[in-house]
Write an enzyme that holds these catalytic residues in place. Structure first.
Site, short mmCIF file in Angstrom:
data_model
loop_
_atom_site.label_atom_id
_atom_site.label_comp_id
_atom_site.label_asym_id
_atom_site.label_seq_id
_atom_site.Cartn_x
_atom_site.Cartn_y
_atom_site.Cartn_z
N TRP A 164 0.59 -0.95 0.05
CA TRP A 164 0.61 -0.80 0.20
C TRP A 164 1.27 1.12 0.47
O TRP A 164 0.29 2.27 -0.46
CB TRP A 164 -1.20 -0.44 1.18
CG TRP A 164 -1.87 -1.12 1.58
CD1 TRP A 164 -1.87 -2.39 1.96
CD2 TRP A 164 -2.97 -1.76 0.24
NE1 TRP A 164 -2.78 -3.10 1.28
CE2 TRP A 164 -3.20 -2.95 0.49
CE3 TRP A 164 -2.73 -1.02 -0.95
CZ2 TRP A 164 -4.64 -2.92 -0.50
CZ3 TRP A 164 -4.69 -1.45 -1.64
CH2 TRP A 164 -5.13 -3.02 -1.22
N LYS B 191 -11.93 -1.82 6.60
CA LYS B 191 -10.90 -3.00 7.60
C LYS B 191 -11.79 -2.84 9.29
O LYS B 191 -11.47 -4.01 10.19
CB LYS B 191 -9.50 -2.42 7.91
CG LYS B 191 -9.34 -2.05 5.72
CD LYS B 191 -8.68 -3.32 5.45
CE LYS B 191 -9.00 -3.36 4.18
NZ LYS B 191 -8.00 -2.05 3.58
N ASP C 193 -1.79 6.96 6.64
CA ASP C 193 -2.91 5.65 5.51
C ASP C 193 -2.70 4.81 6.71
O ASP C 193 -2.42 4.16 7.75
CB ASP C 193 -1.77 4.84 4.52
CG ASP C 193 -3.01 3.79 3.95
OD1 ASP C 193 -4.70 3.64 5.05
OD2 ASP C 193 -3.04 2.86 3.05
C1 LIG Z 1 -7.34 -2.10 2.29
C2 LIG Z 1 -6.34 -0.75 2.43
C3 LIG Z 1 -5.66 0.04 1.10
C4 LIG Z 1 -7.06 0.23 -0.10
O1 LIG Z 1 -7.64 0.19 0.26
P1 LIG Z 1 -9.21 0.69 -0.55
O2 LIG Z 1 -10.73 1.26 -0.03
O3 LIG Z 1 -9.27 -0.77 -0.74
O4 LIG Z 1 -8.96 1.90 -1.31
C5 LIG Z 1 -5.09 0.89 1.70
N1 LIG Z 1 -4.32 1.35 2.89
C6 LIG Z 1 -4.13 -0.14 3.69
C7 LIG Z 1 -3.21 -0.18 4.60
C8 LIG Z 1 -4.83 -0.95 3.33
O5 LIG Z 1 -5.16 -1.72 3.85
#
Ligand SMILES: *Cc1c(COP(=O)(O)O)cnc(C)c1O
Length: 355
Positions: free
Chosen positions: A99, A190, A166
């Protein structure tokens, strides 16, 4: 059979969230209409949006001067919105996994990107700690929890420039000092809500500093000024998020959630460390308390598929590891009860006895 849901995302939601959301699909706030068929500008939905922002501020102790936005596009759209809005000349990034890499790729479209450190050569089994963030960087971007590799930064770093994080997969798993960050963002699927909404906590002072033209929908200011109602927001995921946040508040807030998460992770890591079949993949001191990654020891590698099948007979779902790590990944998000961790550990022990 009762299912024990260890999926990494979309992932388990609390019974509270599911029940309340299902009710609102039938009859929303006594309107006699479904939340799926009512205007987002109705007073009933506006109240939901206000509560979402209010509960974020309360639970995360967000100081004055920040906005909480609820947008579409997933965390992946933030990989470009962050540099679009904040990168003037140079930004620093920490490369801790897939990511982080995707975020780096987008930032390069907007300016100079200084990747201060990377653990790629070791398949991202650890979080680099020896690096210098250039003082002239506009921000330093980190991925606090590396969902795929099971490593995590569980503290608010002290660096000389504003942080951008993030927090897709570990938001609401610990108290955070929001004042250290210009932006915190994440997909909801998540630890918060179904897929479809992305939260962005943004410092108002950080905006309006770049010279480039920003398309309306990709400009944080647009959404900050319109209370995330510039266009139709993802109403159902936002409603579900509010239910999750109410549940978090009832449980006792993020400190309490952190205690519960720590207890679940410690129990599972202890079982892995005591096992003769399984071994953890992440560096011990960087272990994530949200995504526990482990594999079969090399001499038992051929048992991997068999364990997956055995686990499913116990109602355990979603423990297959990401293809870039292999083995197993047990995601222990807030809504996962300790009981599910106990069932997984019991299955590991029983399987070990049989082999
Ligand atoms: C799942 C995830 C993403 C991607 O998220 P989307 O909503 O599918 O774009 C980005 N960063 C992390 C750390 C993730 O776990």
């Amino acid at each position: 059979m009762k299912k024990h849901n260890f999926y990494a995302g979309p992932s388990i939601l609390s019974e509270y969230t599911l029940t309340k959301t299902a009710e609102a699909i039938k009859d929303f706030a006594g309107t006699g209409l479904s939340i799926l068929e009512i205007s987002h500008r109705s007073k009933e939905f506006t109240a939901v949006m206000d509560e979402a922002e209010q509960l974020f501020k309360e639970l995360l102790d967000i100081p004055e001067g920040y906005k909480v936005l609820f947008l579409g596009g997933g965390a992946s759209t933030q990989f470009c919105m962050v540099p679009f809005n904040l990168l003037k000349k140079k930004a620093a990034y920490l490369d801790t996994g897939t990511w982080a890499n995707k975020a780096i790729k987008e930032a390069k479209l907007f300016g100079e990107v200084d990747v201060v450190a990377s653990s790629k050569a070791d398949n991202y089994t650890y979080v680099p700690k020896e690096y210098t963030v250039p003082a002239d960087a506009d921000y330093f971007h980190i991925t606090t929890n590396n969902t795929i590799y099971g490593t995590e930064i569980r503290k608010d770093l002290d660096v000389c420039v504003p942080l951008v994080a993030d927090m897709s997969s570990d938001i609401f798993s610990r108290p955070i000092d929001v004042s250290k960050y210009d932006v915190i963002y994440g997909g909801a699927q998540k630890n918060l809500a179904p897929a479809g909404v992305t939260f962005v906590i943004v410092k108002e002072d950080a905006l309006g500093k770049v010279d480039r033209a920003i398309p309306t929908m990709l400009n944080y200011k647009t959404h900050a000024e319109k209370g995330s109602m510039f266009n139709t927001p993802p109403v159902l995921p936002i409603y579900a998020a509010v239910q999750t946040l109410r549940w978090y508040k009832e449980l006792g807030g993020v400190k309490k959630l952190e205690e519960m998460d720590n207890a679940k992770a410690a129990k599972l890591y202890d079982a892995i460390d005591a096992s003769k079949l399984f071994v953890g993949t992440a560096n011990t001191e960087d272990r994530s308390i949200m995504n526990v990654c482990f594999v079969m020891k090399p001499e038992y590698a051929e048992l991997e598929k068999e364990f997956n099948e055995f686990a499913s007979t116990k109602g355990i779902v979603g423990i297959k590891g990401h293809r870039s790590v292999g083995g197993f990944r047990a995601s222990l998000y807030n809504a996962l009860p300790m009981e599910s961790v106990d069932v997984l550990i019991a299955a590991m022990k029983e399987f070990e006895k049989n082999h």
